[in-house]
Design an enzyme around this catalytic site. Structure first.
Site, PDB file in Angstrom:
ATOM      1  N   SER A 100       0.843  -1.195   0.000  1.00 32.60           N
ATOM      2  CA  SER A 100       0.000   0.000   0.000  1.00 32.60           C
ATOM      3  C   SER A 100       0.872   1.236   0.000  1.00 32.60           C
ATOM      4  O   SER A 100       2.086   1.161   0.155  1.00 32.60           O
ATOM      5  CB  SER A 100      -0.867   0.016   1.252  1.00 32.60           C
ATOM      6  OG  SER A 100      -0.038   0.237   2.377  1.00 32.60           O
ATOM      7  N   LYS A 101       0.228   2.344  -0.187  1.00 28.32           N
ATOM      8  CA  LYS A 101       0.938   3.612  -0.224  1.00 28.32           C
ATOM      9  C   LYS A 101       1.751   3.805   1.055  1.00 28.32           C
ATOM     10  O   LYS A 101       2.908   4.145   1.031  1.00 28.32           O
ATOM     11  CB  LYS A 101      -0.098   4.731  -0.370  1.00 28.32           C
ATOM     12  CG  LYS A 101       0.431   5.922  -1.109  1.00 28.32           C
ATOM     13  CD  LYS A 101      -0.688   6.659  -1.815  1.00 28.32           C
ATOM     14  CE  LYS A 101      -1.037   6.024  -3.145  1.00 28.32           C
ATOM     15  NZ  LYS A 101      -1.929   6.765  -3.984  1.00 28.32           N
TER      16      LYS A 101
END
Length: 504
Positions: free
Chosen positions: A260-261
């Site tokens: 994920s980011k």
RNA sequence: GGCGCGUUCGUCUAGGGGUUAGGACACGGCCCUUUCAAGGCCGGAACACGGGUUCGAAUCCCGUACGCGCCA
């Protein structure tokens, strides 16, 4: 029937590296089968829409070379390719499902839904759902008198359309990567198909579009596996043949979680394709690396171009388990592709790099020299300039460890003698062979090893202790630079060498 | 928590009843060498665990553990 696949991202931000892999696998599958690859923008969720995201997706796909046959900016026979421009189609189909008895209107307010969940949870139900049982005690067109439903609709009251999920059924589908997968219908929610704003949810729009765009294979991330039974139900209720399904393994961060980011940022791994572009990764490297993250050709090839990948690609060689993103390997790919690039292309890239950094651009012959000497020593294009700045600017500092190691009492005298010899060489004769011969001759004459001259010369010319072979390096730098830099180093280094270390 | 999916070197993976369990990245060593790379050679390094089936299981079946995803 011709193969048709699509990449269907939501424009909710910059294109994610995992998204690019999904696009890549779709692309490879299409090209392998001589079919079509379609880009469809799933922008029905207004609240998550991000300005410029669609442009970024398109730019990223182009950069990677994943050209699509149909899409919002190139058109095609099944458009529009932006879901926000197809709302009417979804609305009509949601209502069609209500008419057929496979969906229903629901008028429950958020508060009522929340109350239902709480009630069930108190009663010991760990995951409350709006389903075949609970729908009976909610406000919808299955429980309210027909008259009231019509009244509410006519009055413009807010409603959603929900899928009427059957009870006690096992929904099976064949996943091209995982084999048969089964879900109990009990586990499914009466999925909202049409929201109160009249826009479809992902599930409805996705199924309707895949049907009308005649998608034959849905190839997407594993995170969609658990919503597939709902889609299967939709296909059945519309009376449509579902496409073949293939769920790709997830890309994981080095700690094993979804890339994920946030997780990636913490681990220093970029997640946006744009980050890779800006970091100077070559599209060939990223494509090759991503292709091998969850797939392999079944032989021992590692370096494969897009056409080669397309030729070899098949879903049955896609791996089932998640793949950890291996940044080191990506860098290795980048290095491999730099080494395989024609010099002329690298020269252009270095030129662009210099311009971007507002550094003076030497003539082409000189750039070719730099490229030949450095192409096997860099991992990134920018390293031609950053890693070996001395090709473009005279050194202003000299590596202290180099001075300490190679700068002896007699070094200045040796270097000065070498400089004199170099000065005597004509510009046109200033070749690697010649400067080497002079150096070795001088070393022999003075009875010292060549290394006693080589290392200080390198230090004087580049400020560094490592780099390409000294004589080739000198030939590229040319007579003037070499003389100037030797002279300058002889002035600067003895001074700095004699300065005692500053006390802490 | 429910459901689903998964599990071979640190990482990406090959192998799908009999293999010295193969390759790549990374790591270490040696060679080459003026340095650094590149290259060559060599090395360490894995079948999650427990049952079963079988003459024989990394491979087939069941269970457990763990991980991940989705939903809440």
């Amino acid at each position: 029937m011709s193969v048709r696949v699509r990449f269907a991202p939501s424009p909710t931000g910059l294109l994610h590296i995992g998204g690019l892999r999904t696009a890549l696998y779709n692309y490879l599958f299409a090209r392998h089968h001589g079919g079509q690859f379609i880009l469809r923008i799933e922008d029905t969720d207004q609240s998550r829409y991000v300005e410029g995201a669609e442009e970024d997706i398109i730019r990223s796909l182009r950069w990677a070379g994943l050209l699509y046959d149909e899409g919002p900016d190139v058109g095609g026979p099944y458009g529009p390719y932006r879901q926000s421009e197809r709302s009417e189609l979804y609305r009509r189909h949601a209502h069609e499902l209500v008419q057929k008895g496979y969906a229903y209107y629901a008028f429950d307010t958020p508060e009522e839904l929340e109350a239902m969940r709480e009630r069930l949870q108190r009663a010991g139900n760990p995951s409350p759902k709006y389903n075949a049982i609970t729908r009976l005690s909610m406000k919808n067109s299955l429980t309210l008198p027909e008259e009231e439903v019509r009244r509410r609709l006519e009055a413009g009251e807010a409603y959603v359309i929900r899928l009427k999920v059957p009870r006690g059924e096992v929904i099976r589908f064949y996943d091209e990567i995982r084999g048969w997968v089964a879900f109990e219908s009990e586990e499914l929610d009466d999925q909202v198909l049409l929201k109160s704003d009249g826009l479809p949810t992902y599930h409805l729009a996705n199924v309707v579009d895949d049907h009308y765009m005649q998608i034959t294979h849905v190839i997407r991330g594993e995170e969609w596996l658990s919503s597939t039974p709902k889609h299967i139900l939709l296909y059945r209720y519309f009376g449509w043949e579902p496409p073949k399904m293939a769920h790709l393994p997830l890309i994981l961060n080095p700690q094993g979680g979804k890339l994920s980011k946030r997780s990636a940022a913490e681990l220093g791994i970029p997640v946006n394709v744009r980050d890779y572009i800006e970091a100077g990764f070559l599209p060939e490297a990223v494509v090759n690396f991503l292709a091998f993250l969850g797939w392999n050709p079944g032989d021992e090839r590692e370096i494969m171009t897009l056409p080669e990948l397309a030729e070899a690609f098949s879903l049955d060689r896609v791996v089932k388990s998640g793949a950890v993103f291996n940044f080191d390997k990506l860098k290795w790919y980048n290095q491999q592709y730099i080494r395989r690039k024609p010099d002329a292309e690298l020269v252009e890239a270095v030129r662009r790099e210099l311009i971007a950094r507002q550094m003076p651009v030497p003539d082409e012959a000189y750039l070719f020299g730099v490229v030949r000497l450095m192409k096997e020593r860099v991992e990134f294009i920018h390293e031609f300039v950053t890693f070996s700045r001395y090709f473009f600017e005279d050194p202003t500092e000299y590596a202290p460890e180099g001075i300490e190691k190679h700068w002896k009492e007699d070094t200045p005298a040796l270097l000065e003698a070498y400089r004199k010899r170099l000065e005597a060489i004509a510009e046109t004769e200033f070749t690697a062979e010649r400067v080497e011969a002079e150096l070795r001759a001088l070393a022999a004459e003075r009875g010292v090893s060549a290394a006693r001259l080589i290392h200080p010369t390198r230090l004087a010319l580049t400020g560094m202790t490592f780099g390409p072979g000294l004589f080739e390096l000198m030939a590229v730098l040319g007579r003037e630079r070499c003389l100037r830099r030797l002279h300058r180093a002889l002035e600067l280094i003895p001074a700095s060498w004699q300065v005692p270390p500053t006390p802490e």
